[in-house]
Design an enzyme around this catalytic site. Structure first.
Site, PDB file in Angstrom:
ATOM      1  N   CYS A 114       0.659  -1.281  -0.101  1.00 35.65           N
ATOM      2  CA  CYS A 114      -0.033  -0.271  -0.153  1.00 35.65           C
ATOM      3  C   CYS A 114       0.853   1.179   0.010  1.00 35.65           C
ATOM      4  O   CYS A 114       1.546   1.634  -1.070  1.00 35.65           O
ATOM      5  CB  CYS A 114      -0.909  -0.079   1.266  1.00 35.65           C
ATOM      6  SG  CYS A 114      -2.368   1.295   1.150  1.00 35.65           S
ATOM      7  N   HIS A 115       0.889   1.724   0.922  1.00 37.94           N
ATOM      8  CA  HIS A 115       1.930   3.395   1.439  1.00 37.94           C
ATOM      9  C   HIS A 115       2.840   2.643   1.538  1.00 37.94           C
ATOM     10  O   HIS A 115       3.764   4.164   1.973  1.00 37.94           O
ATOM     11  CB  HIS A 115       0.929   4.211   2.333  1.00 37.94           C
ATOM     12  CG  HIS A 115      -0.686   4.940   1.439  1.00 37.94           C
ATOM     13  ND1 HIS A 115      -1.022   4.377   1.689  1.00 37.94           N
ATOM     14  CD2 HIS A 115      -0.579   6.717   0.651  1.00 37.94           C
ATOM     15  CE1 HIS A 115      -2.106   4.968   0.455  1.00 37.94           C
ATOM     16  NE2 HIS A 115      -1.952   6.010   0.853  1.00 37.94           N
TER      17      HIS A 115
END
Length: 184
Positions: A114-115
């Site tokens: 994800c991030h």
């Protein structure tokens, strides 16, 4: 699942707030089920207050240790869960940066979802690598010298350590499978 990772120690590096619920709970459960000792490390003792889709409070996850006491030599792999707040906090933390660089320098797998690849940008570990992430940080990864691709999981072995990246909670099964395969 069998105990394919018995004797292996995997570090999940996280902040104490804002980690995506599924992105910490799913790998934690799957890796333990595979027989690994999984250590959750955060800046402070206590627990990780998770969030679901960066908005709603999720389950708390117990912290096993503070990460400034962890040494790369003591782990077999590193997992970086996402969550916008978590990833933004970790990428600015010099201790977290040092630990990620140390695990990579030791030739051990680093997995980010994800991030979490933001931390790879800050450590210089995205440079020259093929990787994926949540699409909103694509430009950051490309500007850091990475080659971004839209796939559920990307495994890159080109720079002395295995880098495993994934996009979102929807890709968690492929993400954890890639981690397990890297440690067999």
């Amino acid at each position: 699942m069998t105990s394919t990772l018995e004797g292996r120690t995997i570090l999940i590096l996280t902040s104490n707030f804002g980690t995506e619920t599924d992105e910490i709970q799913h790998p934690l459960a799957a890796l333990r089920e595979a027989g690994a000792q999984v250590i959750v490390a955060a800046p402070e003792a206590g627990s990780v207050a998770t969030l679901q889709r960066d908005r709603e409070p999720g389950a708390d996850v117990p912290v096993d240790t503070v990460y400034d006491t962890v040494k790369a030599k003591d782990v077999d792999a590193l997992v970086l869960p996402g969550g916008t707040l978590n990833a933004d906090t970790l990428r600015a933390d010099e201790t977290a940066q040092f630990l990620v660089r140390s695990v990579a320098a030791a030739g051990k797998p680093v997995a980010a979802i994800c991030h979490a690849p933001w931390l790879l940008v800050e450590t210089g570990l995205a440079n020259g690598r093929t990787l994926t992430s949540v699409p909103t940080i694509r430009t950051d990864l490309v500007n850091a010298g990475g080659e971004w691709t839209d796939q559920e999981v990307v495994v890159d072995d080109t720079a002395g350590f295995r880098l495993i990246t994934s996009r979102t909670p929807d890709d968690l099964d492929a993400f954890t499978t890639a981690i397990i395969e890297a440690l067999r």
